[in-house]
Motif scaffolding. Structure first.
Motif, PDB file in Angstrom:
ATOM      1  N   VAL A   1       0.850  -1.197   0.000  1.00  0.00           N
ATOM      2  CA  VAL A   1       0.000   0.000   0.000  1.00  0.00           C
ATOM      3  C   VAL A   1       0.885   1.246   0.000  1.00  0.00           C
ATOM      4  O   VAL A   1       1.802   1.360   0.817  1.00  0.00           O
ATOM      5  CB  VAL A   1      -0.906   0.016   1.261  1.00  0.00           C
ATOM      6  CG1 VAL A   1      -1.794   1.254   1.268  1.00  0.00           C
ATOM      7  CG2 VAL A   1      -1.741  -1.256   1.345  1.00  0.00           C
ATOM      8  N   GLU A   2       0.621   2.171  -0.902  1.00  0.00           N
ATOM      9  CA  GLU A   2       1.300   3.457  -0.870  1.00  0.00           C
ATOM     10  C   GLU A   2       0.735   4.261   0.306  1.00  0.00           C
ATOM     11  O   GLU A   2      -0.487   4.344   0.472  1.00  0.00           O
ATOM     12  CB  GLU A   2       1.066   4.213  -2.186  1.00  0.00           C
ATOM     13  CG  GLU A   2       1.803   3.622  -3.381  1.00  0.00           C
ATOM     14  CD  GLU A   2       3.328   3.705  -3.250  1.00  0.00           C
ATOM     15  OE1 GLU A   2       3.814   4.628  -2.565  1.00  0.00           O
ATOM     16  OE2 GLU A   2       4.013   2.835  -3.818  1.00  0.00           O
ATOM     17  N   ALA A   3       1.628   4.846   1.099  1.00  0.00           N
ATOM     18  CA  ALA A   3       1.203   5.558   2.320  1.00  0.00           C
ATOM     19  C   ALA A   3       0.220   6.681   2.013  1.00  0.00           C
ATOM     20  O   ALA A   3      -0.643   7.017   2.834  1.00  0.00           O
ATOM     21  CB  ALA A   3       2.421   6.103   3.058  1.00  0.00           C
ATOM     22  N   GLU A   4       0.351   7.244   0.794  1.00  0.00           N
ATOM     23  CA  GLU A   4      -0.527   8.369   0.427  1.00  0.00           C
ATOM     24  C   GLU A   4      -1.904   7.900  -0.041  1.00  0.00           C
ATOM     25  O   GLU A   4      -2.783   8.735  -0.278  1.00  0.00           O
ATOM     26  CB  GLU A   4       0.138   9.224  -0.663  1.00  0.00           C
ATOM     27  CG  GLU A   4       0.316   8.550  -2.025  1.00  0.00           C
ATOM     28  CD  GLU A   4       1.585   7.716  -2.146  1.00  0.00           C
ATOM     29  OE1 GLU A   4       2.181   7.388  -1.092  1.00  0.00           O
ATOM     30  OE2 GLU A   4       1.963   7.364  -3.277  1.00  0.00           O
ATOM     31  N   ASP A   5      -2.109   6.599  -0.156  1.00  0.00           N
ATOM     32  CA  ASP A   5      -3.408   6.068  -0.589  1.00  0.00           C
ATOM     33  C   ASP A   5      -4.333   5.809   0.606  1.00  0.00           C
ATOM     34  O   ASP A   5      -5.028   4.791   0.665  1.00  0.00           O
ATOM     35  CB  ASP A   5      -3.219   4.785  -1.408  1.00  0.00           C
ATOM     36  CG  ASP A   5      -2.620   5.057  -2.780  1.00  0.00           C
ATOM     37  OD1 ASP A   5      -2.622   6.232  -3.203  1.00  0.00           O
ATOM     38  OD2 ASP A   5      -2.146   4.096  -3.408  1.00  0.00           O
TER      39      ASP A   5
ATOM     40  N   GLY B   1       7.654   9.115  -6.611  1.00  0.00           N
ATOM     41  CA  GLY B   1       6.295   9.065  -6.072  1.00  0.00           C
ATOM     42  C   GLY B   1       6.075  10.063  -4.956  1.00  0.00           C
ATOM     43  O   GLY B   1       6.688  11.129  -4.930  1.00  0.00           O
ATOM     44  N   VAL B   2       5.207   9.672  -4.053  1.00  0.00           N
ATOM     45  CA  VAL B   2       4.728  10.572  -3.008  1.00  0.00           C
ATOM     46  C   VAL B   2       4.830   9.869  -1.661  1.00  0.00           C
ATOM     47  O   VAL B   2       4.560   8.674  -1.558  1.00  0.00           O
ATOM     48  CB  VAL B   2       3.251  10.967  -3.303  1.00  0.00           C
ATOM     49  CG1 VAL B   2       2.639  11.728  -2.145  1.00  0.00           C
ATOM     50  CG2 VAL B   2       3.171  11.789  -4.589  1.00  0.00           C
ATOM     51  N   ASN B   3       5.229  10.626  -0.629  1.00  0.00           N
ATOM     52  CA  ASN B   3       5.193  10.065   0.734  1.00  0.00           C
ATOM     53  C   ASN B   3       4.299  10.936   1.618  1.00  0.00           C
ATOM     54  O   ASN B   3       3.966  12.073   1.264  1.00  0.00           O
ATOM     55  CB  ASN B   3       6.598   9.946   1.330  1.00  0.00           C
ATOM     56  CG  ASN B   3       7.329  11.271   1.499  1.00  0.00           C
ATOM     57  OD1 ASN B   3       8.175  11.625   0.667  1.00  0.00           O
ATOM     58  ND2 ASN B   3       7.029  12.004   2.560  1.00  0.00           N
ATOM     59  N   ILE B   4       3.907  10.376   2.743  1.00  0.00           N
ATOM     60  CA  ILE B   4       3.205  11.190   3.738  1.00  0.00           C
ATOM     61  C   ILE B   4       4.250  11.743   4.707  1.00  0.00           C
ATOM     62  O   ILE B   4       5.284  11.107   4.959  1.00  0.00           O
ATOM     63  CB  ILE B   4       2.089  10.429   4.486  1.00  0.00           C
ATOM     64  CG1 ILE B   4       2.636   9.228   5.282  1.00  0.00           C
ATOM     65  CG2 ILE B   4       1.010   9.974   3.525  1.00  0.00           C
ATOM     66  CD1 ILE B   4       1.613   8.635   6.267  1.00  0.00           C
TER      67      ILE B   4
ATOM     68  N   MET C   1       6.620   8.496   5.715  1.00  0.00           N
ATOM     69  CA  MET C   1       6.392   7.118   5.260  1.00  0.00           C
ATOM     70  C   MET C   1       6.026   7.129   3.780  1.00  0.00           C
ATOM     71  O   MET C   1       5.164   7.914   3.353  1.00  0.00           O
ATOM     72  CB  MET C   1       5.286   6.444   6.070  1.00  0.00           C
ATOM     73  CG  MET C   1       5.140   4.947   5.762  1.00  0.00           C
ATOM     74  SD  MET C   1       3.744   4.168   6.627  1.00  0.00           S
ATOM     75  CE  MET C   1       4.278   4.229   8.333  1.00  0.00           C
ATOM     76  N   ASN C   2       6.676   6.264   3.012  1.00  0.00           N
ATOM     77  CA  ASN C   2       6.395   6.189   1.569  1.00  0.00           C
ATOM     78  C   ASN C   2       5.399   5.078   1.242  1.00  0.00           C
ATOM     79  O   ASN C   2       4.460   5.293   0.483  1.00  0.00           O
ATOM     80  CB  ASN C   2       7.703   5.973   0.804  1.00  0.00           C
ATOM     81  CG  ASN C   2       7.513   6.049  -0.699  1.00  0.00           C
ATOM     82  OD1 ASN C   2       6.451   6.419  -1.173  1.00  0.00           O
ATOM     83  ND2 ASN C   2       8.524   5.675  -1.445  1.00  0.00           N
ATOM     84  N   TRP C   3       5.625   3.891   1.804  1.00  0.00           N
ATOM     85  CA  TRP C   3       4.719   2.768   1.567  1.00  0.00           C
ATOM     86  C   TRP C   3       4.862   1.767   2.694  1.00  0.00           C
ATOM     87  O   TRP C   3       5.803   1.837   3.499  1.00  0.00           O
ATOM     88  CB  TRP C   3       4.981   2.089   0.212  1.00  0.00           C
ATOM     89  CG  TRP C   3       6.416   1.683  -0.073  1.00  0.00           C
ATOM     90  CD1 TRP C   3       7.294   2.358  -0.873  1.00  0.00           C
ATOM     91  CD2 TRP C   3       7.128   0.528   0.418  1.00  0.00           C
ATOM     92  NE1 TRP C   3       8.509   1.709  -0.899  1.00  0.00           N
ATOM     93  CE2 TRP C   3       8.434   0.581  -0.132  1.00  0.00           C
ATOM     94  CE3 TRP C   3       6.797  -0.531   1.252  1.00  0.00           C
ATOM     95  CZ2 TRP C   3       9.419  -0.396   0.152  1.00  0.00           C
ATOM     96  CZ3 TRP C   3       7.755  -1.502   1.540  1.00  0.00           C
ATOM     97  CH2 TRP C   3       9.041  -1.434   0.992  1.00  0.00           C
ATOM     98  N   PHE C   4       3.928   0.814   2.742  1.00  0.00           N
ATOM     99  CA  PHE C   4       4.088  -0.327   3.659  1.00  0.00           C
ATOM    100  C   PHE C   4       3.578  -1.564   2.960  1.00  0.00           C
ATOM    101  O   PHE C   4       2.831  -1.495   1.977  1.00  0.00           O
ATOM    102  CB  PHE C   4       3.389  -0.099   5.001  1.00  0.00           C
ATOM    103  CG  PHE C   4       1.888   0.018   4.924  1.00  0.00           C
ATOM    104  CD1 PHE C   4       1.281   1.250   4.748  1.00  0.00           C
ATOM    105  CD2 PHE C   4       1.089  -1.118   5.011  1.00  0.00           C
ATOM    106  CE1 PHE C   4      -0.103   1.369   4.674  1.00  0.00           C
ATOM    107  CE2 PHE C   4      -0.298  -1.015   4.948  1.00  0.00           C
ATOM    108  CZ  PHE C   4      -0.888   0.231   4.779  1.00  0.00           C
TER     109      PHE C   4
HETATM  110 MG    MG Z   1       4.297   6.498  -1.567  1.00  0.00          MG
END
Ligand code: MG
Length: 156
Positions: free
Chosen positions: A34-38, A56-59, A148-151
């Motif tokens: 999962v992307e953290a921004e989703d 990409g995008v991080n939170i 956080m970028n993803w997990f």
């Molecule tokens: Mg991300």
């Protein structure tokens, strides 16, 4: 086709055996990234461009008391390795993992040296199968805690 089941030979259709074997092997290797921004909902955080591998995008701008929620579908009940891609210029941040409001783990995030110096950290969570809300409650001292970028959840 006849198979041995609970020490008895039982007659089942070949396609059913194949379907069962396929299901088991998928479940055994199951993972959810999962992307953290989703997120589906959040309090207090922002998104920003990431300089992690793949861009990409991080939170970020995460502070004590902030939280984020995700809608996930867990393929099978059991233990999962939770990997999280994080970066921080400070120590002391952590996040409490909850699944449908049930606490599953607390993950500490140490300094990675910079707000865009990315590392993958690991923890273990027990999850029930099915669609659910995964929530991270962010905790720490004053100031920003980490990005956080993803997990990813990987079946053990
Ligand atoms: Mg991300």
């Amino acid at each position: 086709m006849v198979v041995l089941f609970n020490n008895k030979f039982v007659k089942v259709c070949s396609a059913c055996v194949l379907a069962l074997a396929t299901f088991v092997s998928v479940a055994a290797n199951a993972s959810v990234k999962v992307e953290a921004e989703d997120f589906t909902n959040q309090k207090g955080i922002k998104t920003e461009s990431s300089s992690d591998t793949g861009g990409g995008v991080n939170i970020g701008y995460i502070e004590n008391g902030d939280w984020v929620e995700y809608a996930i579908d867990v393929p099978a009940s059991g233990s999962y390795t939770l990997t999280a891609r994080v970066a921080s210029a400070t120590d002391g941040g952590r996040f409490v993992v909850l699944a449908n409001d049930s606490e599953k783990a607390t993950v500490k995030v140490k300094s990675t040296g910079n707000w865009q110096a990315w590392k993958t950290i690991e923890s273990t969570v027990m999850l029930d199968a099915g669609p659910q809300t995964l929530r991270f409650n962010f905790k720490g001292g004053s100031g920003y805690l980490f990005n956080m970028n993803w997990f990813e959840l990987i079946a053990q």
